[in-house]
Design an enzyme around this catalytic site. Structure first.
Site, PDB file in Angstrom:
ATOM      1  N   TYR A 168      -6.121   6.751   4.241  1.00 13.02           N
ATOM      2  CA  TYR A 168      -6.338   5.718   3.232  1.00 13.02           C
ATOM      3  C   TYR A 168      -5.612   4.418   3.595  1.00 13.02           C
ATOM      4  O   TYR A 168      -6.198   3.337   3.597  1.00 13.02           O
ATOM      5  CB  TYR A 168      -5.894   6.190   1.834  1.00 13.02           C
ATOM      6  CG  TYR A 168      -5.784   5.020   0.916  1.00 13.02           C
ATOM      7  CD1 TYR A 168      -6.949   4.400   0.445  1.00 13.02           C
ATOM      8  CD2 TYR A 168      -4.562   4.434   0.612  1.00 13.02           C
ATOM      9  CE1 TYR A 168      -6.885   3.249  -0.323  1.00 13.02           C
ATOM     10  CE2 TYR A 168      -4.482   3.290  -0.147  1.00 13.02           C
ATOM     11  CZ  TYR A 168      -5.650   2.707  -0.617  1.00 13.02           C
ATOM     12  OH  TYR A 168      -5.587   1.562  -1.358  1.00 13.02           O
ATOM     13  N   ASP A 178      -9.233   5.452  -2.306  1.00 16.36           N
ATOM     14  CA  ASP A 178      -8.137   5.950  -3.143  1.00 16.36           C
ATOM     15  C   ASP A 178      -8.731   6.481  -4.454  1.00 16.36           C
ATOM     16  O   ASP A 178      -9.947   6.578  -4.602  1.00 16.36           O
ATOM     17  CB  ASP A 178      -7.099   4.839  -3.386  1.00 16.36           C
ATOM     18  CG  ASP A 178      -7.636   3.726  -4.267  1.00 16.36           C
ATOM     19  OD1 ASP A 178      -8.851   3.723  -4.554  1.00 16.36           O
ATOM     20  OD2 ASP A 178      -6.841   2.865  -4.689  1.00 16.36           O
ATOM     21  N   GLU A 234       0.830  -1.207   0.000  1.00 17.50           N
ATOM     22  CA  GLU A 234       0.000   0.000   0.000  1.00 17.50           C
ATOM     23  C   GLU A 234       0.865   1.258   0.000  1.00 17.50           C
ATOM     24  O   GLU A 234       0.540   2.242  -0.643  1.00 17.50           O
ATOM     25  CB  GLU A 234      -0.961   0.020   1.196  1.00 17.50           C
ATOM     26  CG  GLU A 234      -2.125  -0.963   1.066  1.00 17.50           C
ATOM     27  CD  GLU A 234      -3.013  -0.682  -0.154  1.00 17.50           C
ATOM     28  OE1 GLU A 234      -3.028   0.449  -0.651  1.00 17.50           O
ATOM     29  OE2 GLU A 234      -3.692  -1.621  -0.608  1.00 17.50           O
TER      30      GLU A 234
END
Ligand code: SF4
Length: 356
Positions: free
Chosen positions: A122, A140, A39
């Protein structure tokens, strides 16, 4: 018009999920370390670009402990080329915090994850959902696109994010929140693409408001961005007779912090190239290449004029700098812009091939 249902998206995901190196197989438990690292790498970088880096990174730092204990130069070097280097520094700091505060185990709630370095809303949502199956919304760019189209959200992003989050949370299934988060990402990446979305293949084609109105590509609405002002500067590629190149390390904080570079002037909008000799690391006859190296950072474009020079092998580096042999150049954490500068400089310094 029917309301969108999580079950339709999950049924689609079960058939079409992408195989990604950081993703667990169906039914397998995801490794939070791999989920988190992927990520961070995927922020502002595409899946295609990240894949080879991810594999190499995991081979070099197979666990959060390996990463935490690695010297920072090694982490920066493994990251070089992915850009946005503050992410690499945060990644390293986060691994150390996980070791110190959580005994090497990633915490499993959004709040605890957000308290770690480099983990924003996020990433906390994505890791909590994907690695721990928590009912979290990870919004996102892909998710923004799907949701603003699905509900024809008129508010521009990023202002619309809280509303998008609310819509995601309202759709979230109780039993498979991790798969739901990944399904939304996959839908945005493969079907609900910025241009020409494949609405005919979309599990939400019936309830999608933008599709019904034929306005898909106009979402998400965006506030116009101001383009950054171009900055200029001079970069000095100095080679010793034995081929070693003069390099230095940028300050730890700020743009490209901790990365390697050839000596450069300041980068300014009003930089005067005529005075470049004053910024040179050594007083020499510098030769300026006809073509500058251009690079675009997030906030501004940069144009660096490359000046080349050579010195005898016995030359000592100026304080705070070092000569790096050509065979060790690959170990230096040179960001893309500097790779371009070094390549242009070395090409100009190479002697022309001798006539047969
Ligand atoms: S129907 Fe089209 S625009 Fe709507 S969510 Fe699906 S792919 Fe996106």
């Amino acid at each position: 018009m029917t309301a969108p249902a999580a079950t339709d998206l999950l049924a689609w995901y079960d058939r079409h999920r992408r195989a990604l190196p950081w993703r667990a197989e169906a039914g397998e438990r995801p490794d939070p370390y791999r989920v988190w690292a992927s990520e961070i790498m995927l922020q502002q970088t595409t899946v295609t670009a990240v894949k080879p880096y991810f594999e190499r990174f995991m081979a070099r730092f197979p666990s959060v402990r390996h990463l935490a204990e690695a010297p920072s130069e090694e982490v920066m070097q493994a990251w070089a080329g992915l850009g946005y280097y503050s992410r690499a520094r945060n990644l390293h700091a986060c691994a150390q915090a996980v070791m110190e505060r959580h005994d090497g185990r990633f915490p499993d709630t959004e709040d605890a994850l957000r308290a770690l370095p480099g983990i924003g809303a996020y990433t906390a949502g994505a890791v909590a959902a994907i690695a721990f199956d928590r009912p979290s919304a990870a919004v996102d760019g892909n998710v923004e696109r799907v949701m603003t189209r699905l509900f024809a959200i008129e508010e521009a992003v990023p202002g619309a994010r809280p509303l998008i989050r609310e819509k995601v949370l309202a759709l979230l299934p109780k039993d498979r929140p991790g798969d739901f988060a990944q399904a939304l990402m996959d839908l945005g990446a493969t079907i609900c693409t910025p241009r020409n979305p494949a609405c005919g293949l979309c599990p939400w084609r019936e309830p999608c408001v933008a599709r019904a109105e034929g306005t898909q590509e106009s979402f998400p609405r965006k506030t116009p961005k101001k383009a950054g002002v171009t900055r200029y500067g001079a970069a000095f590629v100095l080679a010793r007779a034995d081929g070693a190149i003069l390099l230095r390390t940028r300050p730890a904080k700020g743009l490209l912090g901790g990365m390697a570079e050839v000596p450069t002037s300041e980068w300014r909008a009003d930089y005067e190239l005529d005075g470049a000799a004053q910024d040179a690391p050594l007083p020499l006859r510098w030769r300026r290449l006809p073509e500058p190296v251009r690079h675009v950072f997030t906030h501004f474009p940069l144009e660096l004029s490359v000046l080349v020079g050579s010195v005898p092998t016995a030359t000592e580096p100026p304080p705070g700098m070092r000569f790096t042999a050509p065979t060790r150049l690959a170990e230096e954490p040179l960001p893309s812009v500097m790779l371009k500068v070094v390549e242009a400089g070395l090409k100009a310094l190479r002697p022309p091939p001798s006539a047969p």
